[in-house]
Motif scaffolding. Structure first.
Motif, PDB file in Angstrom:
ATOM      1  N   ALA A 224       0.820  -1.194  -0.352  1.00 34.45           N
ATOM      2  CA  ALA A 224       0.162  -0.139  -0.165  1.00 34.45           C
ATOM      3  C   ALA A 224       0.545   1.474   0.106  1.00 34.45           C
ATOM      4  O   ALA A 224       0.549   2.958  -0.573  1.00 34.45           O
TER       5      ALA A 224
ATOM      6  N   GLN B 175     -10.129  -9.584   3.713  1.00 34.89           N
ATOM      7  CA  GLN B 175     -10.519  -8.379   3.948  1.00 34.89           C
ATOM      8  C   GLN B 175      -9.203  -7.673   4.386  1.00 34.89           C
ATOM      9  O   GLN B 175      -8.512  -8.146   5.652  1.00 34.89           O
TER      10      GLN B 175
ATOM     11  N   ARG C 239      -7.057   6.059  -3.706  1.00 36.64           N
ATOM     12  CA  ARG C 239      -7.472   4.460  -3.295  1.00 36.64           C
ATOM     13  C   ARG C 239      -7.677   3.303  -4.575  1.00 36.64           C
ATOM     14  O   ARG C 239      -7.593   2.231  -4.012  1.00 36.64           O
ATOM     15  N   ALA C 240      -7.962   4.164  -5.573  1.00 35.35           N
ATOM     16  CA  ALA C 240      -7.586   3.132  -6.736  1.00 35.35           C
ATOM     17  C   ALA C 240      -6.466   2.382  -6.861  1.00 35.35           C
ATOM     18  O   ALA C 240      -6.420   1.041  -6.876  1.00 35.35           O
TER      19      ALA C 240
ATOM     20  N   THR D 124      -5.947   0.069  -3.978  1.00 35.25           N
ATOM     21  CA  THR D 124      -6.869  -1.388  -4.097  1.00 35.25           C
ATOM     22  C   THR D 124      -6.537  -2.034  -5.372  1.00 35.25           C
ATOM     23  O   THR D 124      -6.899  -3.490  -4.890  1.00 35.25           O
ATOM     24  N   GLU D 125      -5.852  -1.621  -6.223  1.00 35.55           N
ATOM     25  CA  GLU D 125      -5.595  -2.534  -7.523  1.00 35.55           C
ATOM     26  C   GLU D 125      -4.309  -3.230  -6.953  1.00 35.55           C
ATOM     27  O   GLU D 125      -3.794  -4.433  -7.195  1.00 35.55           O
TER      28      GLU D 125
ATOM     29  N   GLU E 275      -4.791  -6.040  -3.990  1.00 27.60           N
ATOM     30  CA  GLU E 275      -5.414  -6.888  -4.182  1.00 27.60           C
ATOM     31  C   GLU E 275      -5.049  -8.178  -5.307  1.00 27.60           C
ATOM     32  O   GLU E 275      -5.344  -8.766  -5.103  1.00 27.60           O
TER      33      GLU E 275
ATOM     34  N   GLU F  94      -9.249  -8.788  -0.227  1.00 30.91           N
ATOM     35  CA  GLU F  94     -10.650  -7.271  -0.391  1.00 30.91           C
ATOM     36  C   GLU F  94     -10.615  -5.736   0.313  1.00 30.91           C
ATOM     37  O   GLU F  94     -10.112  -6.329   1.455  1.00 30.91           O
ATOM     38  N   VAL F  95     -10.035  -5.204  -0.501  1.00 34.32           N
ATOM     39  CA  VAL F  95     -10.385  -3.819   0.299  1.00 34.32           C
ATOM     40  C   VAL F  95     -11.249  -3.161   0.490  1.00 34.32           C
ATOM     41  O   VAL F  95     -12.103  -2.696  -0.343  1.00 34.32           O
ATOM     42  N   VAL F  96     -11.348  -2.985   2.229  1.00 35.38           N
ATOM     43  CA  VAL F  96     -12.971  -2.608   2.018  1.00 35.38           C
ATOM     44  C   VAL F  96     -12.939  -1.677   2.292  1.00 35.38           C
ATOM     45  O   VAL F  96     -14.042  -0.229   2.562  1.00 35.38           O
ATOM     46  N   GLU F  97     -11.199  -0.733   2.984  1.00 32.65           N
ATOM     47  CA  GLU F  97     -11.366   0.908   3.650  1.00 32.65           C
ATOM     48  C   GLU F  97     -10.274   1.235   3.547  1.00 32.65           C
ATOM     49  O   GLU F  97      -9.612   0.494   4.066  1.00 32.65           O
ATOM     50  N   ILE F  98     -10.311   2.656   2.610  1.00 32.77           N
ATOM     51  CA  ILE F  98      -8.858   3.415   3.078  1.00 32.77           C
ATOM     52  C   ILE F  98      -9.207   4.675   3.589  1.00 32.77           C
ATOM     53  O   ILE F  98      -9.978   5.309   2.278  1.00 32.77           O
TER      54      ILE F  98
END
Length: 161
Positions: free
Chosen positions: A37, A86, A109-110, A113-114, A117, A123-127
Motif C-alpha cells: 500500500a 479483507q 484509493r484506486a 486497491t489495485e 488486491e 479485498e480492500v474494504v476501506e482506505i
C-alpha cells in the motif's frame, strides 16, 4: 495476518491453478500489505510524502541503514488491519500544492486497491486518508512540526460537518 486456503475447488475466490489446491496455507503479514500500500501511495502523482512526525523520522533514519529498503520505510507510514479475506488501510499524506485533494484521494484509493488486491488476493474494504499538510515548492523547511491538531478533538461540538 491473512490466511488464504481453498475450502473447495468451486469457490469464486479461488485464483490458484488447479494443481496447487489443498497443498498448504499461505499467510500474508500485515507488514507486507502495508509495504504494498505504501509503495502504491507514493507512486500516486500529487503525493509529496507519507507519514508524519515520529514515523516519518524513523523512516528517514532507517532508510539510510545498510540493508534497508524503501518498501519497508513506505510500510511504516501506513497502518493496516488484515483479516482472513479483507484489509483496511489508514495513511497520512502530505500533498503537492495545487493538487485537487478529492481527486488525489480517489487516485490513491484506486492505486492501493489495485495493488493490494492483485498482489495478495485480499479485498480492500476501506482506505482512510488523512491529508495533514501541503508541500509548497521552494518551502523546504520540513521541520516536522506538522502536528497541528488535525482531528478536531479540541472538545465541544464540531463547527462543520
Amino acid at each position: 495476518m491473512a490466511d488464504t486456503k481453498t475450502l473447495n475447488a468451486g469457490t469464486t475466490t479461488d485464483r490458484r491453478p488447479e494443481g496447487s489446491r489443498d497443498r498448504g496455507r499461505t499467510t500474508i503479514s500485515d507488514n507486507v500489505v502495508a509495504a504494498i500500500a505504501g509503495i502504491a501511495i507514493r507512486e500516486t502523482e500529487g503525493v509529496h510524502s507519507t507519514g508524519r512526525g515520529a514515523s516519518k523520522a524513523l523512516g528517514a533514519v532507517t532508510g539510510r541503514m545498510p540493508g534497508s529498503t524503501s518498501s519497508s520505510a513506505a510500510g511504516r507510514a501506513v497502518k493496516v488491519e488484515v483479516g482472513e479475506k479483507q484489509a483496511a488501510i489508514d495513511v497520512d499524506v502530505k500533498v503537492e500544492y495545487g493538487t485537487p485533494i478529492h481527486e488525489l484521494a480517489d487516485r490513491i484509493r484506486a492505486n492501493v486497491t489495485e495493488a493490494v488486491e492483485t498482489m495478495t488476493g485480499l479485498e480492500v474494504v476501506e482506505i482512510n486518508i488523512v491529508v495533514f499538510d501541503v508541500h509548497i515548492p521552494g518551502d523546504d523547511d520540513d521541520d516536522d512540526s506538522d502536528d497541528q491538531g488535525g482531528s478536531g478533538s479540541g472538545g465541544g461540538s464540531p463547527r462543520v460537518q
